[in-house]
Design a protein around this motif. Structure first.
Motif, PDB file in Angstrom:
ATOM      1  N   ALA A 159       0.839  -1.200   0.000  1.00  0.00           N
ATOM      2  CA  ALA A 159       0.000   0.000   0.000  1.00  0.00           C
ATOM      3  C   ALA A 159       0.873   1.249   0.000  1.00  0.00           C
ATOM      4  CB  ALA A 159      -0.918  -0.005   1.215  1.00  0.00           C
ATOM      5  N   SER A 160       0.380   2.292  -0.631  1.00  0.00           N
ATOM      6  CA  SER A 160       1.138   3.549  -0.709  1.00  0.00           C
ATOM      7  C   SER A 160       1.199   4.227   0.653  1.00  0.00           C
ATOM      8  CB  SER A 160       0.481   4.494  -1.715  1.00  0.00           C
ATOM      9  OG  SER A 160       0.475   3.913  -3.003  1.00  0.00           O
ATOM     10  N   VAL A 161       2.358   4.773   0.969  1.00  0.00           N
ATOM     11  CA  VAL A 161       2.529   5.465   2.248  1.00  0.00           C
ATOM     12  C   VAL A 161       1.815   6.807   2.191  1.00  0.00           C
ATOM     13  CG1 VAL A 161       4.186   6.491   3.842  1.00  0.00           C
ATOM     14  CG2 VAL A 161       4.736   4.326   2.687  1.00  0.00           C
ATOM     15  N   PRO A 162       0.849   7.039   3.070  1.00  0.00           N
ATOM     16  CA  PRO A 162       0.136   8.318   3.048  1.00  0.00           C
ATOM     17  C   PRO A 162       0.988   9.419   3.676  1.00  0.00           C
ATOM     18  CG  PRO A 162      -0.675   6.953   4.842  1.00  0.00           C
ATOM     19  CD  PRO A 162       0.329   6.122   4.106  1.00  0.00           C
ATOM     20  N   PRO A 163       0.711  10.670   3.348  1.00  0.00           N
ATOM     21  CA  PRO A 163       1.448  11.760   3.996  1.00  0.00           C
ATOM     22  C   PRO A 163       1.099  11.846   5.475  1.00  0.00           C
ATOM     23  CG  PRO A 163      -0.367  12.628   2.689  1.00  0.00           C
ATOM     24  CD  PRO A 163      -0.291  11.160   2.385  1.00  0.00           C
ATOM     25  N   ALA A 164       2.043  12.346   6.264  1.00  0.00           N
ATOM     26  CA  ALA A 164       1.768  12.543   7.685  1.00  0.00           C
ATOM     27  C   ALA A 164       0.648  13.557   7.851  1.00  0.00           C
ATOM     28  CB  ALA A 164       3.029  13.019   8.398  1.00  0.00           C
TER      29      ALA A 164
END
Length: 543
Positions: free
Chosen positions: A164-169
């Motif tokens: 899964a793509s890492v979401p922004p903080a």
């Protein structure tokens, strides 16, 4: 290294540490359940990457900004990684120890009302057997392979979420809930303790103070074996990543053989554990004292320490100025005070007298205020007179999730009712006596336990249960391979307050919390003595 303090929010903590000049290497006693193929040693960049990657699969499972995530698993440092990953995307993590009873876990999860639950396979197996399990519709990320049918509960494996793509903080404001932990639960179902980034940081202030001998050095190897679900570990991680010792060693399995292996490999210079864990490690320090020869600082938290347990660890150290820090704090408050002990002031007197470690010194100046009040009138007590210890600090939690009335009952304006019973002497030093619900009139169960452990050298545990107007009831556990000696017992109690005949119970059968405290209420029930005071009759303000 810049002495700029780390961010308040745990979601940014590991990224911050990876950018510092001095960084630590984290060692764990077994691979992480969330990263079983990554081994047992992690540098700062690996930890930061792991937090980000974990936030990706949590989001894929359904976690999002403002949602709650239940984290229920076997004791391991990866509970802190899971919590940080949840906070990184604006979720609210709740770390719950798998050592809690299954019914209590389900009660806590119902109060949490999570969007996602992360749990180890053994926990999943237990809750799947609960009749009318109320959270079957919630996505469960099962770590490991469960040996039960999962069709009736919505489940994911890590492999389902990988890539899964890492979401922004996306961090929540510092005055909003950041994390949920739970109390020990010695009396009943643990309460869910809510802290914000601000209250958690206020509870960490003590550990940011450059106390000589009391903080980690870059050359240190720091070992901790506590409950990593506990609020203590949130403060501990922030402080250790700030001071950046050479190595951090997180031991989730308290067993003797695992602890001995980790001490043999890493030879720590500072050690933190709970009192009953130190007690369980006595065979190690007796058999292999050289493993502790380099320790300069011991710390215990969560419960009262006995001098007969601390003494052999101090004596095993060859460090000239080895110290023992006996910390008094609570999940709801963080650190409140600490007693400092040395080889000299923990020695038995020439007359055979035994020092007690319930002398906790002054409350941390400028950070925490403590007063003693009468349990009936709630009026402040003069020096030397016992009562309830009340605390005022900006580190006090903001709620009990699902138990708002209980939370408000324990507050008196700015003051927090700790439920602990003690005195302040004329110099303002705090002396702990007992929990209010366990107190003994004109005596102290803690002091009786300390004395008996000192006088009878083959006892692994002594628990003195209050018993209403009758004499207290002691429960004793002889060390493995030894038996209870009634003649020794009679000699040991000759000058003590009157006690009932002891109940002998194997150490393994004593009911314990996730922090290895004794569940005294459950112990009373197991003994089945109808004279024993029932906690249900006690004032709920003190529980």
């Amino acid at each position: 290294m810049s002495l700029r303090k780390p961010p308040k929010n745990i979601g940014l903590l590991y990224d911050w540490h990876a950018q510092q000049r001095h960084r630590t290497v984290v060692h764990v006693d077994r691979p992480m359940d969330i990263a079983p193929d990554l081994g047992t040693a992690f540098d700062a960049n690996q930890l930061a990457t792991l937090v980000a990657d974990t936030s990706a699969w949590l989001a894929a499972a359904g976690a999002s900004y403002g949602s709650r995530v239940g984290i229920v698993k076997d004791n391991h440092l990866d509970m802190q990684i899971l919590a940080a990953a949840t906070a990184r995307i604006g979720g609210l993590p709740a770390t719950i120890s798998a050592l809690n009873r299954t019914d209590d876990i389900v009660i806590m999860l119902r109060k949490l009302d999570p969007a996602v639950i992360v749990l180890t396979a053994n926990v999943f197996e237990n809750i799947s057997r609960v009749e009318d399990y109320p959270l079957a519709h919630v996505p469960h990320v099962v770590l490991g392979i469960a040996a039960v049918d999962t069709t009736n509960i919505k489940t994911f494996q890590l492999t389902d979420l990988a890539g899964a793509s890492v979401p922004p903080a996306n961090i929540r404001p510092d005055d909003q809930p950041m994390m949920v932990t739970h109390t020990s639960g010695t009396t009943n179902t643990p309460k869910l303790v809510v802290h914000t980034a601000n209250t958690n940081r206020a509870g960490t202030r003590v550990e940011f103070l450059p106390i000589p001998g009391g903080v980690s050095r870059h050359s240190d190897t720091v070992l901790s074996s506590v409950s990593f679900a506990h609020s203590r570990c949130y403060a501990w991680m922030a402080a250790q990543l700030y001071w950046a010792p050479k190595n951090l060693v997180a031991v989730g399995d308290h067993s003797v053989h695992v602890a001995e292996r980790m001490f043999s490999i890493h030879r720590p210079t500072t050690v933190e554990a709970t009192p009953n864990v130190y007690q369980h490690w006595m065979p190690i320090v007796r058999r292999r004292p050289e493993l502790f020869s380099q320790v300069r600082l011991y710390i215990n938290t969560f419960d009262t320490m006995h001098s007969s347990i601390a003494r052999p660890f101090l004596e095993a150290s060859k460090h000239r100025f080895v110290l023992w820090g006996h910390s008094w704090g609570q999940s709801e408050v963080g650190p409140i005070a600490a007693g400092i002990f040395t080889k000299k002031n923990i020695k038995k007197g020439k007359d055979g007298s035994n020092p007690h470690m319930n002398r906790l010194g002054l409350a941390w100046p400028g950070i925490v205020s403590v007063k003693v009040v009468d349990p009936v009138t709630m009026q402040e007590q003069p020096a030397g007179k016992p009562g309830i210890l009340m605390v005022k600090s900006t580190s006090v939690c903001v709620d009990y999730l699902g138990d708002r009335d209980r939370y408000l009952a324990k507050r008196d304006g700015e003051w927090w009712n700790t439920g602990d019973y003690g005195i302040k002497d004329r110099l303002g030093r705090i002396h702990f006596l007992d929990r209010v619900v366990d107190r003994i009139e004109n005596s102290s169960a803690v002091e009786i336990e300390t004395t008996l452990l000192e006088r009878i050298d083959n006892l692994e545990e002594v628990v003195v249960l209050s018993n209403g107007d009758d004499a207290p009831l002691p429960v004793v556990s002889p060390q493995a391979g030894t038996s209870f000696d009634r003649q020794k017992w009679d000699r040991a109690i000759a000058d003590l307050p009157k006690l009932q005949d002891p109940v002998v119970m194997p150490w393994e059968e004593l009911p314990r919390t996730s922090t290895w405290k004794i569940r005294r209420n459950e112990l009373r029930s197991r003994i089945g003595d109808e004279k024993v005071l029932s906690p249900e009759k006690l004032d709920q303000r003190f529980i």
